[in-house]
Write a protein that holds these residues in place. Sequence first.
Motif, mmCIF file in Angstrom:
data_model
loop_
_atom_site.group_PDB
_atom_site.id
_atom_site.type_symbol
_atom_site.label_atom_id
_atom_site.label_comp_id
_atom_site.label_asym_id
_atom_site.label_seq_id
_atom_site.Cartn_x
_atom_site.Cartn_y
_atom_site.Cartn_z
ATOM 1 N N UNK A 187 0.830 -1.194 0.095
ATOM 2 C CA UNK A 187 -0.085 -0.111 0.050
ATOM 3 C C UNK A 187 0.965 1.264 0.023
ATOM 4 N N UNK A 188 0.412 2.262 -0.910
ATOM 5 C CA UNK A 188 1.348 3.620 -0.764
ATOM 6 C C UNK A 188 0.446 4.553 -0.412
ATOM 7 N N UNK A 189 0.859 5.513 0.526
ATOM 8 C CA UNK A 189 0.313 6.354 1.256
ATOM 9 C C UNK A 189 1.090 7.752 1.139
ATOM 10 N N UNK A 190 0.517 8.834 0.402
ATOM 11 C CA UNK A 190 1.089 10.013 0.004
ATOM 12 C C UNK A 190 1.397 10.946 1.319
ATOM 13 N N UNK A 191 0.466 10.655 2.202
ATOM 14 C CA UNK A 191 0.477 11.578 3.482
ATOM 15 C C UNK A 191 0.452 10.587 4.651
ATOM 16 N N UNK A 192 0.242 11.288 5.653
ATOM 17 C CA UNK A 192 0.389 10.507 7.289
ATOM 18 C C UNK A 192 -0.567 9.400 7.298
ATOM 19 N N UNK A 193 -0.382 8.479 8.183
ATOM 20 C CA UNK A 193 -1.439 7.383 8.319
ATOM 21 C C UNK A 193 -1.413 7.065 9.977
ATOM 22 N N UNK A 194 -2.467 6.969 10.220
ATOM 23 C CA UNK A 194 -2.854 6.996 11.846
ATOM 24 C C UNK A 194 -3.584 5.800 12.123
ATOM 25 N N UNK A 195 -2.872 4.668 12.762
ATOM 26 C CA UNK A 195 -3.268 3.406 13.152
ATOM 27 C C UNK A 195 -2.838 2.928 14.372
ATOM 28 N N UNK A 196 -3.526 2.375 15.286
ATOM 29 C CA UNK A 196 -2.931 1.474 16.283
ATOM 30 C C UNK A 196 -1.942 0.389 16.289
ATOM 31 N N UNK A 197 -2.047 -0.459 15.132
ATOM 32 C CA UNK A 197 -1.254 -1.426 14.687
ATOM 33 C C UNK A 197 -0.886 -1.778 13.076
ATOM 34 N N UNK A 202 0.942 -14.264 9.095
ATOM 35 C CA UNK A 202 2.013 -15.055 9.524
ATOM 36 C C UNK A 202 2.842 -15.578 8.307
ATOM 37 N N UNK A 203 4.032 -15.788 8.856
ATOM 38 C CA UNK A 203 5.163 -16.350 7.634
ATOM 39 C C UNK A 203 5.595 -15.261 6.641
ATOM 40 N N UNK A 204 5.081 -14.207 6.720
ATOM 41 C CA UNK A 204 5.363 -12.944 5.701
ATOM 42 C C UNK A 204 6.305 -12.015 6.545
ATOM 43 N N UNK A 205 6.905 -11.041 5.713
ATOM 44 C CA UNK A 205 7.537 -10.139 6.193
ATOM 45 C C UNK A 205 6.951 -8.682 6.320
ATOM 46 N N UNK A 206 7.177 -7.914 7.299
ATOM 47 C CA UNK A 206 6.398 -6.267 7.268
ATOM 48 C C UNK A 206 7.498 -5.601 6.912
ATOM 49 N N UNK A 207 7.427 -4.672 5.979
ATOM 50 C CA UNK A 207 8.311 -3.764 5.340
ATOM 51 C C UNK A 207 7.672 -2.464 5.380
ATOM 52 N N UNK A 208 8.278 -1.569 6.136
ATOM 53 C CA UNK A 208 8.071 0.220 5.847
ATOM 54 C C UNK A 208 9.041 0.631 5.418
ATOM 55 N N UNK A 209 8.795 1.416 4.200
ATOM 56 C CA UNK A 209 9.862 1.995 3.356
ATOM 57 C C UNK A 209 9.539 3.327 2.792
ATOM 58 N N UNK A 210 10.367 4.248 2.527
ATOM 59 C CA UNK A 210 10.297 5.436 2.065
ATOM 60 C C UNK A 210 11.250 5.535 1.075
ATOM 61 N N UNK A 211 11.410 5.336 -0.232
ATOM 62 C CA UNK A 211 12.648 5.232 -0.958
ATOM 63 C C UNK A 211 13.195 6.454 -1.283
ATOM 64 N N UNK A 212 12.496 7.661 -1.385
ATOM 65 C CA UNK A 212 13.072 9.038 -1.617
ATOM 66 C C UNK A 212 12.862 10.025 -0.291
ATOM 67 N N UNK A 213 11.947 9.565 0.551
ATOM 68 C CA UNK A 213 11.787 10.569 1.548
ATOM 69 C C UNK A 213 12.183 10.023 2.878
ATOM 70 N N UNK A 214 11.860 10.611 4.153
ATOM 71 C CA UNK A 214 12.135 9.872 5.322
ATOM 72 C C UNK A 214 10.778 9.255 5.795
ATOM 73 N N UNK A 215 11.188 8.298 6.683
ATOM 74 C CA UNK A 215 9.868 7.541 7.212
ATOM 75 C C UNK A 215 10.031 7.967 9.015
ATOM 76 N N UNK A 216 8.864 8.501 9.209
ATOM 77 C CA UNK A 216 8.749 9.149 10.599
ATOM 78 C C UNK A 216 7.715 8.335 11.517
ATOM 79 N N UNK A 217 7.876 7.723 12.499
ATOM 80 C CA UNK A 217 6.958 7.007 13.224
ATOM 81 C C UNK A 217 6.990 7.860 14.588
#
Length: 311
Positions: A187-197, A202-217
């Motif tokens: 899924x691609x999000x152009x702006x901020x995302x608010x979620x509790x989780x 299962x048996x799959x990887x979770x990947x949070x990526x920002x190829x050209x910008x910063x990733x802020x949590x």
Amino acid sequence: MEPAATLDVETLKITQDQFSLSSRSLRLQRPGCEAVYSVGLYGWRKRCLYFFLLLLLVTMIVNLALTVWIIKVMNFSLDGMGNLRLNRDGIRLEGISEFLLPLYVNEIHSRRDSSLVLQSEKNVTLNVRNDDGLLTGQLTVGPESVEAQSRRLEVRSADGGKLLFSAAEDEVTMTTKKFTVTGSEGAVFAHSVETPLIQARPSEDLRLESPTRTLTMEAPRGVEVSAVDGPLKASSRKDLHLESTEGEILLDGGAVRLGGLPLGVYTLSHAHASQDHDVYEVCVCPSGKIYRSPAESGSTCQAMSNICLWS
């Protein structure tokens, strides 16, 4: 007595003659007699009248025959015509119906044993208007997209009680227990995302990526990143910042490895810097930069190290 009787008869004859003369004189004094016309239609007028009457009779017979044929073909009855039936609840159409002009109704529903299909060669558009005739909502189903124009779009459960999805001009809300994205690109999000989780399958990887910008949590009460059965990897092309404004950063594990740390020495002697050591110690510069230094009997961390000077 006989002469008297004879006189009376003569007198009467004279009187009759005078009356005849006077009548003749009156006839001579009248103008000429007018021509007398006979009443009725004769000749070509009579034939034209009969022809028009015959034509009217033929036209009436043809119209009557066409009316009977139309009633037979269209299946007119007291309940309706053809596939159209009129009842107390409204109008019932059986089979496929085609509308060439707009249709204005309060409700459309199918029979209990069949589904309702709306079909068009271009698109199907449903409009909602207010009392003034202004457009307040529109749903368009086209060959390439489905467009909905409204102040708020809501998707509810089958019973209509629970709100599952809602979209407004300034907010999109999802109240389901789980939101799954099965695309290969995620899924691609152009702006901020608010979620509790955010959780992977299962048996799959979770990947949070920002190829050209910063990733802020960010979170007001903390951010937790955990991997129960696998490794946790955070990588960055440039700088990776772990910041806590009012607390501490805890790295708790059986083994904490900091790979790729630069080697810092007090002197810039290549001979001293190129010595191989098996044991190193971790040093922190005043600026907060971390580097490794060869472990000796005493600490070799120096504030004037080349790493700290060039940081």
